[in-house]
Design a protein around this motif. Sequence first.
Motif, PDB file in Angstrom:
ATOM      1  N   ARG A 183       0.680  -0.928  -0.021  1.00 45.32           N
ATOM      2  CA  ARG A 183      -0.114   0.106  -0.106  1.00 45.32           C
ATOM      3  C   ARG A 183       0.872   1.391  -0.033  1.00 45.32           C
ATOM      4  O   ARG A 183       1.534   1.541   0.906  1.00 45.32           O
ATOM      5  N   SER A 184       0.616   2.173  -0.772  1.00 42.67           N
ATOM      6  CA  SER A 184       1.401   3.485  -1.078  1.00 42.67           C
ATOM      7  C   SER A 184       0.897   4.458  -0.179  1.00 42.67           C
ATOM      8  O   SER A 184      -0.387   4.509  -0.026  1.00 42.67           O
ATOM      9  N   SER A 185       1.775   5.360   0.404  1.00 39.51           N
ATOM     10  CA  SER A 185       1.532   6.279   1.336  1.00 39.51           C
ATOM     11  C   SER A 185       2.251   7.607   0.707  1.00 39.51           C
ATOM     12  O   SER A 185       3.399   7.421   0.394  1.00 39.51           O
ATOM     13  N   ALA A 186       1.526   8.953   0.787  1.00 38.83           N
ATOM     14  CA  ALA A 186       2.400   9.948   0.563  1.00 38.83           C
ATOM     15  C   ALA A 186       3.186  10.380   1.651  1.00 38.83           C
ATOM     16  O   ALA A 186       2.678  10.099   2.592  1.00 38.83           O
ATOM     17  N   VAL A 187       4.596  10.638   1.432  1.00 38.91           N
ATOM     18  CA  VAL A 187       5.234  11.257   2.454  1.00 38.91           C
ATOM     19  C   VAL A 187       6.124  12.324   2.103  1.00 38.91           C
ATOM     20  O   VAL A 187       6.217  12.667   1.141  1.00 38.91           O
ATOM     21  N   GLN A 188       6.915  12.984   3.296  1.00 36.17           N
ATOM     22  CA  GLN A 188       7.702  13.847   3.108  1.00 36.17           C
ATOM     23  C   GLN A 188       9.132  13.391   3.489  1.00 36.17           C
ATOM     24  O   GLN A 188       9.296  12.601   4.686  1.00 36.17           O
ATOM     25  N   VAL A 189       9.856  13.638   2.514  1.00 36.99           N
ATOM     26  CA  VAL A 189      11.342  13.206   2.753  1.00 36.99           C
ATOM     27  C   VAL A 189      12.372  14.257   3.022  1.00 36.99           C
ATOM     28  O   VAL A 189      12.627  15.192   2.429  1.00 36.99           O
ATOM     29  N   ARG A 190      12.996  14.177   4.015  1.00 33.72           N
ATOM     30  CA  ARG A 190      14.033  15.097   4.480  1.00 33.72           C
ATOM     31  C   ARG A 190      15.398  14.547   4.583  1.00 33.72           C
ATOM     32  O   ARG A 190      15.618  13.480   4.969  1.00 33.72           O
ATOM     33  N   ALA A 228      30.001  11.421   2.131  1.00 31.68           N
ATOM     34  CA  ALA A 228      30.931  11.062   0.932  1.00 31.68           C
ATOM     35  C   ALA A 228      30.624   9.565   0.469  1.00 31.68           C
ATOM     36  O   ALA A 228      30.760   9.459  -0.638  1.00 31.68           O
ATOM     37  N   THR A 229      30.020   8.758   1.430  1.00 34.86           N
ATOM     38  CA  THR A 229      29.930   7.235   1.017  1.00 34.86           C
ATOM     39  C   THR A 229      28.863   7.208   0.196  1.00 34.86           C
ATOM     40  O   THR A 229      28.678   6.106  -0.498  1.00 34.86           O
ATOM     41  N   ILE A 230      28.021   7.965   0.050  1.00 39.91           N
ATOM     42  CA  ILE A 230      26.935   7.710  -0.935  1.00 39.91           C
ATOM     43  C   ILE A 230      27.132   8.772  -2.312  1.00 39.91           C
ATOM     44  O   ILE A 230      26.366   8.554  -3.269  1.00 39.91           O
ATOM     45  N   GLN A 231      28.092   9.405  -2.251  1.00 42.22           N
ATOM     46  CA  GLN A 231      28.408  10.390  -3.355  1.00 42.22           C
ATOM     47  C   GLN A 231      28.445   9.476  -4.915  1.00 42.22           C
ATOM     48  O   GLN A 231      28.055   9.966  -5.846  1.00 42.22           O
ATOM     49  N   GLU A 232      29.348   8.410  -4.862  1.00 44.41           N
ATOM     50  CA  GLU A 232      29.528   7.513  -6.258  1.00 44.41           C
ATOM     51  C   GLU A 232      28.017   7.294  -6.675  1.00 44.41           C
ATOM     52  O   GLU A 232      27.694   7.360  -7.731  1.00 44.41           O
ATOM     53  N   SER A 233      26.902   6.694  -5.804  1.00 46.01           N
ATOM     54  CA  SER A 233      25.981   6.143  -6.115  1.00 46.01           C
ATOM     55  C   SER A 233      24.928   7.511  -6.805  1.00 46.01           C
ATOM     56  O   SER A 233      24.367   7.119  -7.869  1.00 46.01           O
ATOM     57  N   VAL A 234      25.159   8.593  -6.042  1.00 48.48           N
ATOM     58  CA  VAL A 234      24.587   9.553  -6.347  1.00 48.48           C
ATOM     59  C   VAL A 234      24.888  10.057  -7.936  1.00 48.48           C
ATOM     60  O   VAL A 234      23.865  10.369  -8.814  1.00 48.48           O
ATOM     61  N   ARG A 235      26.274   9.970  -8.003  1.00 48.69           N
ATOM     62  CA  ARG A 235      26.779  10.379  -9.267  1.00 48.69           C
ATOM     63  C   ARG A 235      26.412   9.688 -10.327  1.00 48.69           C
ATOM     64  O   ARG A 235      25.815   9.826 -11.622  1.00 48.69           O
ATOM     65  N   GLN A 236      26.362   8.387 -10.089  1.00 53.83           N
ATOM     66  CA  GLN A 236      25.738   7.139 -11.197  1.00 53.83           C
ATOM     67  C   GLN A 236      24.614   7.532 -11.578  1.00 53.83           C
ATOM     68  O   GLN A 236      23.908   7.439 -12.668  1.00 53.83           O
ATOM     69  N   LEU A 237      23.437   7.651 -10.545  1.00 55.40           N
ATOM     70  CA  LEU A 237      22.095   7.743 -10.925  1.00 55.40           C
ATOM     71  C   LEU A 237      21.824   9.023 -11.678  1.00 55.40           C
ATOM     72  O   LEU A 237      20.858   9.171 -12.319  1.00 55.40           O
ATOM     73  N   LEU A 238      22.708  10.265 -11.317  1.00 52.39           N
ATOM     74  CA  LEU A 238      22.416  11.523 -12.041  1.00 52.39           C
ATOM     75  C   LEU A 238      22.877  11.219 -13.479  1.00 52.39           C
ATOM     76  O   LEU A 238      22.133  11.773 -14.433  1.00 52.39           O
ATOM     77  N   GLY A 239      24.025  10.708 -13.831  1.00 48.83           N
ATOM     78  CA  GLY A 239      24.511  10.105 -15.003  1.00 48.83           C
ATOM     79  C   GLY A 239      23.154   9.276 -15.881  1.00 48.83           C
ATOM     80  O   GLY A 239      23.031   9.659 -16.983  1.00 48.83           O
ATOM     81  N   GLN A 240      22.737   8.270 -15.310  1.00 49.06           N
ATOM     82  CA  GLN A 240      21.784   7.392 -15.492  1.00 49.06           C
ATOM     83  C   GLN A 240      20.374   8.254 -16.140  1.00 49.06           C
ATOM     84  O   GLN A 240      19.802   8.006 -17.307  1.00 49.06           O
ATOM     85  N   LEU A 300      18.463  14.544  -5.751  1.00 48.62           N
ATOM     86  CA  LEU A 300      19.680  13.558  -6.129  1.00 48.62           C
ATOM     87  C   LEU A 300      20.554  15.044  -5.984  1.00 48.62           C
ATOM     88  O   LEU A 300      21.609  14.866  -5.335  1.00 48.62           O
ATOM     89  N   LYS A 301      20.282  16.163  -6.338  1.00 50.54           N
ATOM     90  CA  LYS A 301      21.084  17.124  -6.263  1.00 50.54           C
ATOM     91  C   LYS A 301      21.237  17.740  -4.871  1.00 50.54           C
ATOM     92  O   LYS A 301      22.534  17.969  -4.383  1.00 50.54           O
ATOM     93  N   GLU A 302      20.364  17.440  -4.172  1.00 53.42           N
ATOM     94  CA  GLU A 302      20.234  17.869  -2.912  1.00 53.42           C
ATOM     95  C   GLU A 302      21.079  16.804  -1.927  1.00 53.42           C
ATOM     96  O   GLU A 302      21.836  17.408  -1.170  1.00 53.42           O
ATOM     97  N   LEU A 303      21.024  15.410  -2.477  1.00 46.49           N
ATOM     98  CA  LEU A 303      21.796  14.532  -1.733  1.00 46.49           C
ATOM     99  C   LEU A 303      23.125  14.904  -2.284  1.00 46.49           C
ATOM    100  O   LEU A 303      24.089  14.617  -1.265  1.00 46.49           O
ATOM    101  N   ARG A 304      23.668  15.279  -3.359  1.00 43.35           N
ATOM    102  CA  ARG A 304      24.992  15.584  -3.746  1.00 43.35           C
ATOM    103  C   ARG A 304      25.737  16.505  -2.934  1.00 43.35           C
ATOM    104  O   ARG A 304      26.774  16.704  -2.514  1.00 43.35           O
TER     105      ARG A 304
END
Lengths: 385, 226
Positions: free
Chosen positions: A18-25, A91-103, A82-86
């Motif tokens: 079941r899907s719920s609308a959420v706010q993500v910070r 630093a540990t997630i930066q590589e994943s973020v970069r890949q997702l932005l590229g994709q 994603l830009k906000e995450l970057r």
Amino acid sequence: MTEHAFRGDFFGPEDPARSSAVQVRIGYDGLLVTKETGQQYQLPFSSAQMSRGGFDGLAIVIQGRSEAGQSLYLQVADESFLKELRARGPATIQESVRQLLGQGAARRVWGRLSLVILLFVIVGGLLALYYGSGHLAELVVSRIPPSAEEGLGKLTAQSLMQGKTLITDGPIFQGVEQVWKRVLSGIDKKTYDFSLYVVDAPTVNALAAPGGHVVVFTGLLANLESAEELAGVLAHECAHALRRHSLKRIAKTAGISVAFSLFLGDVGGLTGLFTEFGKELALLSYSRDDEREADEEGVKILVRAAIDPTKFPDFFRRMAAKEGTLGQALAIVSTHPSFDERDRRLQELFKAHREMAVRPIGVDWKQLLQALSPTAKLGQKAEED
Amino acid sequence: MQVELMFPGSYCMAKISLTSGELIRAESGAMVAMSDTIDVEGKAEGGVMGMFKRAFTGESLFLQTLKAVRGAGEVFVAPSEPGDVQLLELNGANQYFIQKGGFLACEETITMEAVSQGFFKGFMSGEGMFIQKASGKGKVLISSFGGICKISLAPGQHYVVDNGHLVAWSNTVQYEVQKASSGWLSSMTSGEGFVCHVRGPGDVWFQTRNPSGFGNWVRQFIPAKG
């Protein structure tokens, strides 16, 4: 922790379907997910796996376990997440973020490109169908054996006659059969076992289904003034059959319909298409080249059968003069190219046969006309109106 | 906008109550009856390009807008084909994809757009090259041919739906079109041909009858034209 919140689609541990609308910070060491009910989940970056997903492959999907060990699934459509995450993420997630932005960038480029390609395919496909379908149809037709063509022709003829009365004896049938036999005597190389069907209907038309199955409607007979005119029409239709024009026409139309059915997603319609040959044949016209060929071949058949070919255009001349007053009943004229052009060409052909020996067909046409049913005369009545 | 689904099943109709000034958009020709406080007008949504795309999603070129201009009122809408109607709620975060011809009506706050689903899916899914995407916050009414069945998939849960039966699905659902059986011949002879593999999480609505299949069944009873 930043105050900026992104909207997300969340599948929580209580009801994972079941899907719920959420706010993500975005926090320093994880994401804080808040449902509309106020319930909160903490998803640490150390357990979060990020990927692209959703129907178009552009949504940002984050899966992982909360600090309490609950399985969480989060989808955010906003690319600025994603830009906000970057900007703010560890630093540990930066590589994943970069890949997702590229994709994401690659998918969007490909998405736009595929629309442009699609547009080119549509335009190119339509042009190819318009200009190349004739050649393609010929290629397909050349591979169909005459036996299969005869079977197909029979089906087509049957679908044309469905629900109508077929005349198989009596003075009308005998008269038409006599003309038919004379016409057949002018065909030197009989590729098919030619068959004639006389249908009692007001339609002013005659048709050649594939495989030498020729259908004549009594509405046409009511509008003819001599057996020679009928012979002309029959020879013309036999010529269409001999040159496999109707089969080519079906192949061409089927090709276009198949392409359109696929494009519009009507896959089931494909099977139905093949039962509609009769309709296709009745509704579509031959090309001008096909008509020219059939006229020339028809005249040759008439000459070999010692039938006066000059009577053939008489019927067309009368019909052309009345075109417009009869509307759809006059299918034979409305599906043929301009009469003047054909008449000019036919008169040229006749010049070569001025000295030919003509043998009368010997059918009392007036008597045949009197025997026609009221149904057949509906076509004639429309003409008089 | 308050929605009451009447006669659910094969001939469902939606009764929509509008407050004064409220507006809904509906498929052209969907209005069955309405209060005299409501004005109806046709609109080419999204301009020429929008009309072009709508034509390819099996919808009519124009949408109708129904607005409660002279006070509150109610309007009844129904699809042209016999079938059921379902209400989808969009919360601003979730989005739904709707098969061609499946849209019936929506609130003013909902954005409807036609999106391409790619060559292979477009050709083989039975849903066409373009489908409709509903986003925003509010209510959307979808219609089916026959009844509508909803399944809710958990993350990673997999389901198979015959092509031509999908009505709508969440944006979180991924789908692929594949042969029904491992071999081409067995796929075709099984009568299924291609099927849609949907993967959760999210909701999937499918219809109990296939319009193309029904069309083929009816076609055999129609006499050919002479």
